[in-house]
Design a protein around this motif. Structure first.
Motif, PDB file in Angstrom:
ATOM      1  N   GLY A 111      13.197   3.996   4.909  1.00 27.61           N
ATOM      2  CA  GLY A 111      12.295   2.919   5.284  1.00 27.61           C
ATOM      3  C   GLY A 111      11.138   2.706   4.315  1.00 27.61           C
ATOM      4  N   VAL A 112      10.873   1.455   4.017  1.00 29.22           N
ATOM      5  CA  VAL A 112       9.744   1.092   3.166  1.00 29.22           C
ATOM      6  C   VAL A 112       8.508   1.010   4.062  1.00 29.22           C
ATOM      7  CG1 VAL A 112       8.794  -0.663   1.626  1.00 29.22           C
ATOM      8  CG2 VAL A 112      11.251  -0.164   1.605  1.00 29.22           C
ATOM      9  N   ILE A 113       7.430   1.690   3.647  1.00 23.68           N
ATOM     10  CA  ILE A 113       6.244   1.762   4.495  1.00 23.68           C
ATOM     11  C   ILE A 113       5.024   1.072   3.898  1.00 23.68           C
ATOM     12  CG2 ILE A 113       6.983   3.807   5.765  1.00 23.68           C
ATOM     13  CD1 ILE A 113       5.328   5.505   3.855  1.00 23.68           C
ATOM     14  N   SER A 114       5.116   0.648   2.635  1.00 21.34           N
ATOM     15  CA  SER A 114       3.969  -0.057   2.061  1.00 21.34           C
ATOM     16  C   SER A 114       4.414  -0.980   0.939  1.00 21.34           C
ATOM     17  CB  SER A 114       2.925   0.932   1.540  1.00 21.34           C
ATOM     18  OG  SER A 114       3.469   1.725   0.507  1.00 21.34           O
ATOM     19  N   VAL A 115       3.697  -2.069   0.795  1.00 19.50           N
ATOM     20  CA  VAL A 115       3.904  -3.006  -0.304  1.00 19.50           C
ATOM     21  C   VAL A 115       2.540  -3.529  -0.741  1.00 19.50           C
ATOM     22  CG1 VAL A 115       6.229  -3.771   0.352  1.00 19.50           C
ATOM     23  CG2 VAL A 115       4.251  -4.949   1.279  1.00 19.50           C
ATOM     24  N   ALA A 116       2.407  -3.812  -2.025  1.00 21.39           N
ATOM     25  CA  ALA A 116       1.143  -4.355  -2.534  1.00 21.39           C
ATOM     26  C   ALA A 116       1.409  -5.136  -3.811  1.00 21.39           C
ATOM     27  CB  ALA A 116       0.144  -3.234  -2.821  1.00 21.39           C
ATOM     28  N   PHE A 117       0.731  -6.267  -3.953  1.00 21.02           N
ATOM     29  CA  PHE A 117       0.798  -7.053  -5.179  1.00 21.02           C
ATOM     30  C   PHE A 117      -0.321  -6.632  -6.122  1.00 21.02           C
ATOM     31  CE2 PHE A 117       3.232 -10.186  -2.700  1.00 21.02           C
ATOM     32  CZ  PHE A 117       4.215 -10.501  -3.620  1.00 21.02           C
ATOM     33  N   SER A 118      -0.065  -6.742  -7.409  1.00 25.70           N
ATOM     34  CA  SER A 118      -1.115  -6.546  -8.406  1.00 25.70           C
ATOM     35  C   SER A 118      -2.102  -7.709  -8.299  1.00 25.70           C
ATOM     36  CB  SER A 118      -0.512  -6.502  -9.814  1.00 25.70           C
ATOM     37  OG  SER A 118       0.140  -7.733 -10.101  1.00 25.70           O
ATOM     38  N   ALA A 119      -3.255  -7.555  -8.918  1.00 30.20           N
ATOM     39  CA  ALA A 119      -4.296  -8.589  -8.830  1.00 30.20           C
ATOM     40  C   ALA A 119      -3.813  -9.944  -9.341  1.00 30.20           C
ATOM     41  CB  ALA A 119      -5.535  -8.148  -9.601  1.00 30.20           C
ATOM     42  N   ASP A 120      -2.941  -9.955 -10.358  1.00 35.13           N
ATOM     43  CA  ASP A 120      -2.452 -11.230 -10.887  1.00 35.13           C
ATOM     44  C   ASP A 120      -1.252 -11.767 -10.121  1.00 35.13           C
ATOM     45  OD1 ASP A 120      -0.327  -9.658 -11.747  1.00 35.13           O
ATOM     46  OD2 ASP A 120      -0.713  -9.965 -13.889  1.00 35.13           O
ATOM     47  N   GLY A 121      -0.755 -10.996  -9.139  1.00 37.73           N
ATOM     48  CA  GLY A 121       0.349 -11.450  -8.308  1.00 37.73           C
ATOM     49  C   GLY A 121       1.713 -11.380  -8.949  1.00 37.73           C
ATOM     50  N   LEU A 128       4.954  -6.263  -7.947  1.00 39.93           N
ATOM     51  CA  LEU A 128       4.996  -5.788  -6.574  1.00 39.93           C
ATOM     52  C   LEU A 128       5.285  -4.294  -6.597  1.00 39.93           C
ATOM     53  CD1 LEU A 128       5.045  -6.451  -3.512  1.00 39.93           C
ATOM     54  CD2 LEU A 128       7.532  -6.689  -3.752  1.00 39.93           C
ATOM     55  N   ALA A 129       4.431  -3.506  -5.964  1.00 41.98           N
ATOM     56  CA  ALA A 129       4.643  -2.064  -5.844  1.00 41.98           C
ATOM     57  C   ALA A 129       5.079  -1.776  -4.415  1.00 41.98           C
ATOM     58  CB  ALA A 129       3.356  -1.316  -6.166  1.00 41.98           C
ATOM     59  N   THR A 130       6.014  -0.832  -4.253  1.00 44.59           N
ATOM     60  CA  THR A 130       6.504  -0.465  -2.928  1.00 44.59           C
ATOM     61  C   THR A 130       6.462   1.045  -2.766  1.00 44.59           C
ATOM     62  OG1 THR A 130       8.815  -0.329  -3.639  1.00 44.59           O
ATOM     63  CG2 THR A 130       8.043  -2.462  -2.854  1.00 44.59           C
ATOM     64  N   GLY A 131       6.286   1.493  -1.554  1.00 47.09           N
ATOM     65  CA  GLY A 131       6.323   2.918  -1.234  1.00 47.09           C
ATOM     66  C   GLY A 131       7.271   3.136  -0.075  1.00 47.09           C
ATOM     67  N   SER A 132       7.994   4.271  -0.100  1.00 47.10           N
ATOM     68  CA  SER A 132       9.028   4.509   0.885  1.00 47.10           C
ATOM     69  C   SER A 132       9.024   5.950   1.360  1.00 47.10           C
ATOM     70  CB  SER A 132      10.384   4.179   0.258  1.00 47.10           C
ATOM     71  OG  SER A 132      11.439   4.560   1.110  1.00 47.10           O
ATOM     72  N   GLU A 133       9.632   6.168   2.516  1.00 49.95           N
ATOM     73  CA  GLU A 133       9.815   7.513   3.041  1.00 49.95           C
ATOM     74  C   GLU A 133      10.723   8.348   2.151  1.00 49.95           C
ATOM     75  OE1 GLU A 133      11.174   6.648   6.975  1.00 49.95           O
ATOM     76  OE2 GLU A 133       9.138   6.377   7.734  1.00 49.95           O
ATOM     77  N   ASP A 134      11.490   7.709   1.260  1.00 52.62           N
ATOM     78  CA  ASP A 134      12.347   8.461   0.347  1.00 52.62           C
ATOM     79  C   ASP A 134      11.563   8.985  -0.857  1.00 52.62           C
ATOM     80  OD1 ASP A 134      11.998   6.183  -1.230  1.00 52.62           O
ATOM     81  OD2 ASP A 134      14.062   5.500  -1.018  1.00 52.62           O
ATOM     82  N   LYS A 135      10.239   8.802  -0.834  1.00 52.59           N
ATOM     83  CA  LYS A 135       9.313   9.282  -1.866  1.00 52.59           C
ATOM     84  C   LYS A 135       9.496   8.572  -3.203  1.00 52.59           C
ATOM     85  CE  LYS A 135       8.099  13.238   0.516  1.00 52.59           C
ATOM     86  NZ  LYS A 135       7.508  12.825   1.715  1.00 52.59           N
ATOM     87  N   TRP A 136      10.290   7.506  -3.202  1.00 54.23           N
ATOM     88  CA  TRP A 136      10.497   6.727  -4.418  1.00 54.23           C
ATOM     89  C   TRP A 136       9.497   5.599  -4.421  1.00 54.23           C
ATOM     90  CZ3 TRP A 136      12.245   1.690  -5.599  1.00 54.23           C
ATOM     91  CH2 TRP A 136      12.631   1.510  -6.919  1.00 54.23           C
ATOM     92  N   ARG A 137       8.892   5.351  -5.549  1.00 52.58           N
ATOM     93  CA  ARG A 137       7.956   4.235  -5.668  1.00 52.58           C
ATOM     94  C   ARG A 137       8.594   3.158  -6.517  1.00 52.58           C
ATOM     95  NH1 ARG A 137       3.037   7.994  -7.266  1.00 52.58           N
ATOM     96  NH2 ARG A 137       2.982   9.154  -5.345  1.00 52.58           N
ATOM     97  N   GLY A 138       8.742   2.018  -5.954  1.00 48.25           N
ATOM     98  CA  GLY A 138       9.294   0.903  -6.708  1.00 48.25           C
ATOM     99  C   GLY A 138       8.176   0.089  -7.316  1.00 48.25           C
TER     100      GLY A 138
END
Length: 68
Positions: free
Chosen positions: A33-43, A46-56
């Motif tokens: 499961g993905v638990i967080s998402v965030a855009f950079s200031a310029d949009g 996209l950064a993602t965080g997951s329970e699998d400890k992988w950061r996209g």
């Protein structure tokens, strides 16, 4: 808000009298499961965080609302 039957569009409505139609993209890569998402200031990233400890992290062209 409502998704189109095919899942490729999202319609949103607001008390400011606008209705917006958004193109939707689906990103894959996490194995849990993905638990967080965030855009950079310029949009553009996209950064993602997951329970699998992988950061996209990848470039993204955020959907732009279209108005009639």
């Amino acid at each position: 808000m409502a998704f189109s039957p095919d899942g490729h569009a999202l319609a949103t409505a607001s008390l400011d009298t606008t209705v917006r139609l958004w193109d939707i993209a689906t990103l894959h890569g996490h194995t849990q499961g993905v638990i967080s998402v965030a855009f950079s200031a310029d949009g553009c990233t996209l950064a993602t965080g997951s329970e699998d400890k992988w950061r996209g992290c990848g470039t993204s062209a955020p959907a732009k609302p279209s108005t009639p």
